[in-house]
Design a protein around this motif. Structure first.
Motif, PDB file in Angstrom:
ATOM      1  N   ASP A 149       0.822  -1.217   0.000  1.00 48.44           N
ATOM      2  CA  ASP A 149       0.000   0.000   0.000  1.00 48.44           C
ATOM      3  C   ASP A 149       0.855   1.266   0.000  1.00 48.44           C
ATOM      4  O   ASP A 149       0.582   2.208  -0.741  1.00 48.44           O
ATOM      5  CB  ASP A 149      -0.950   0.010   1.200  1.00 48.44           C
ATOM      6  N   ALA A 150       1.894   1.280   0.817  1.00 43.22           N
ATOM      7  CA  ALA A 150       2.767   2.461   0.895  1.00 43.22           C
ATOM      8  C   ALA A 150       3.485   2.699  -0.433  1.00 43.22           C
ATOM      9  O   ALA A 150       3.582   3.835  -0.907  1.00 43.22           O
ATOM     10  CB  ALA A 150       3.786   2.292   2.017  1.00 43.22           C
ATOM     11  N   HIS A 151       3.973   1.639  -1.050  1.00 32.28           N
ATOM     12  CA  HIS A 151       4.691   1.773  -2.315  1.00 32.28           C
ATOM     13  C   HIS A 151       3.746   2.148  -3.457  1.00 32.28           C
ATOM     14  O   HIS A 151       4.123   2.931  -4.336  1.00 32.28           O
ATOM     15  CB  HIS A 151       5.466   0.500  -2.626  1.00 32.28           C
ATOM     16  N   LEU A 152       2.544   1.596  -3.460  1.00 34.71           N
ATOM     17  CA  LEU A 152       1.560   1.983  -4.472  1.00 34.71           C
ATOM     18  C   LEU A 152       1.221   3.462  -4.352  1.00 34.71           C
ATOM     19  O   LEU A 152       1.174   4.182  -5.353  1.00 34.71           O
ATOM     20  CB  LEU A 152       0.285   1.151  -4.322  1.00 34.71           C
ATOM     21  N   LYS A 153       0.994   3.914  -3.131  1.00 35.73           N
ATOM     22  CA  LYS A 153       0.669   5.320  -2.907  1.00 35.73           C
ATOM     23  C   LYS A 153       1.801   6.210  -3.407  1.00 35.73           C
ATOM     24  O   LYS A 153       1.567   7.213  -4.088  1.00 35.73           O
ATOM     25  CB  LYS A 153       0.405   5.563  -1.425  1.00 35.73           C
ATOM     26  N   HIS A 154       3.017   5.837  -3.087  1.00 36.44           N
ATOM     27  CA  HIS A 154       4.176   6.606  -3.517  1.00 36.44           C
ATOM     28  C   HIS A 154       4.287   6.608  -5.047  1.00 36.44           C
ATOM     29  O   HIS A 154       4.490   7.652  -5.665  1.00 36.44           O
ATOM     30  CB  HIS A 154       5.446   6.034  -2.890  1.00 36.44           C
ATOM     31  N   ALA A 155       4.164   5.436  -5.660  1.00 35.35           N
ATOM     32  CA  ALA A 155       4.314   5.317  -7.109  1.00 35.35           C
ATOM     33  C   ALA A 155       3.194   6.043  -7.848  1.00 35.35           C
ATOM     34  O   ALA A 155       3.427   6.638  -8.892  1.00 35.35           O
ATOM     35  CB  ALA A 155       4.350   3.845  -7.518  1.00 35.35           C
ATOM     36  N   LEU A 156       1.989   6.012  -7.333  1.00 32.23           N
ATOM     37  CA  LEU A 156       0.870   6.671  -8.001  1.00 32.23           C
ATOM     38  C   LEU A 156       0.946   8.184  -7.868  1.00 32.23           C
ATOM     39  O   LEU A 156       0.366   8.901  -8.679  1.00 32.23           O
ATOM     40  CB  LEU A 156      -0.457   6.157  -7.453  1.00 32.23           C
ATOM     41  N   GLY A 157       1.693   8.676  -6.897  1.00 34.88           N
ATOM     42  CA  GLY A 157       1.890  10.110  -6.753  1.00 34.88           C
ATOM     43  C   GLY A 157       2.894  10.643  -7.753  1.00 34.88           C
ATOM     44  O   GLY A 157       3.029  11.838  -7.937  1.00 34.88           O
ATOM     45  N   PHE A 158       3.593   9.740  -8.421  1.00 41.83           N
ATOM     46  CA  PHE A 158       4.603  10.088  -9.420  1.00 41.83           C
ATOM     47  C   PHE A 158       3.920  10.623 -10.666  1.00 41.83           C
ATOM     48  O   PHE A 158       3.024  10.019 -11.218  1.00 41.83           O
ATOM     49  CB  PHE A 158       5.418   8.834  -9.763  1.00 41.83           C
ATOM     50  N   LYS A 159       4.351  11.792 -11.114  1.00 42.96           N
ATOM     51  CA  LYS A 159       3.832  12.390 -12.336  1.00 42.96           C
ATOM     52  C   LYS A 159       5.002  12.559 -13.297  1.00 42.96           C
ATOM     53  O   LYS A 159       5.892  13.365 -13.048  1.00 42.96           O
ATOM     54  CB  LYS A 159       3.212  13.758 -12.041  1.00 42.96           C
ATOM     55  N   PRO A 160       5.035  11.789 -14.393  1.00 41.17           N
ATOM     56  CA  PRO A 160       6.138  11.960 -15.337  1.00 41.17           C
ATOM     57  C   PRO A 160       6.140  13.351 -15.938  1.00 41.17           C
ATOM     58  O   PRO A 160       5.091  13.908 -16.207  1.00 41.17           O
ATOM     59  CB  PRO A 160       5.872  10.904 -16.399  1.00 41.17           C
ATOM     60  N   LYS A 161       7.332  13.899 -16.115  1.00 42.75           N
ATOM     61  CA  LYS A 161       7.458  15.231 -16.705  1.00 42.75           C
ATOM     62  C   LYS A 161       7.525  15.092 -18.209  1.00 42.75           C
ATOM     63  O   LYS A 161       8.352  14.353 -18.729  1.00 42.75           O
ATOM     64  CB  LYS A 161       8.712  15.920 -16.182  1.00 42.75           C
TER      65      LYS A 161
END
Length: 68
Positions: A37-49
């Motif tokens: 859950d923590a890693h999914l939350k972190h990864a989904l917060g990623f916005k590619p530039k």
């Protein structure tokens, strides 16, 4: 954070897999629910530039369109 796990999640998101499916696969592989859950939350917060085309232009130069 485990960078390998974040990379795995991001790659699968980019391939079009839904977070629920990724989570189910990771849990079935033995990963801990809280960790996933923590890693999914972190990864989904990623916005590619930039976009895919911007990446191609950076790689091949501003005249990249003529290669395609």
């Amino acid at each position: 954070m485990d960078e390998r796990l974040i990379g795995y999640i991001r790659r699968n998101i980019e391939l079009g897999h839904r977070p629920e499916k990724i989570k189910r696969i990771l849990l079935n592989s033995g990963w801990n629910t809280e960790v996933v859950d923590a890693h999914l939350k972190h990864a989904l917060g990623f916005k590619p530039k930039g976009s895919f085309v911007d990446g191609i232009k950076r790689e091949f130069g501003s005249n990249a369109e003529r290669y395609f």
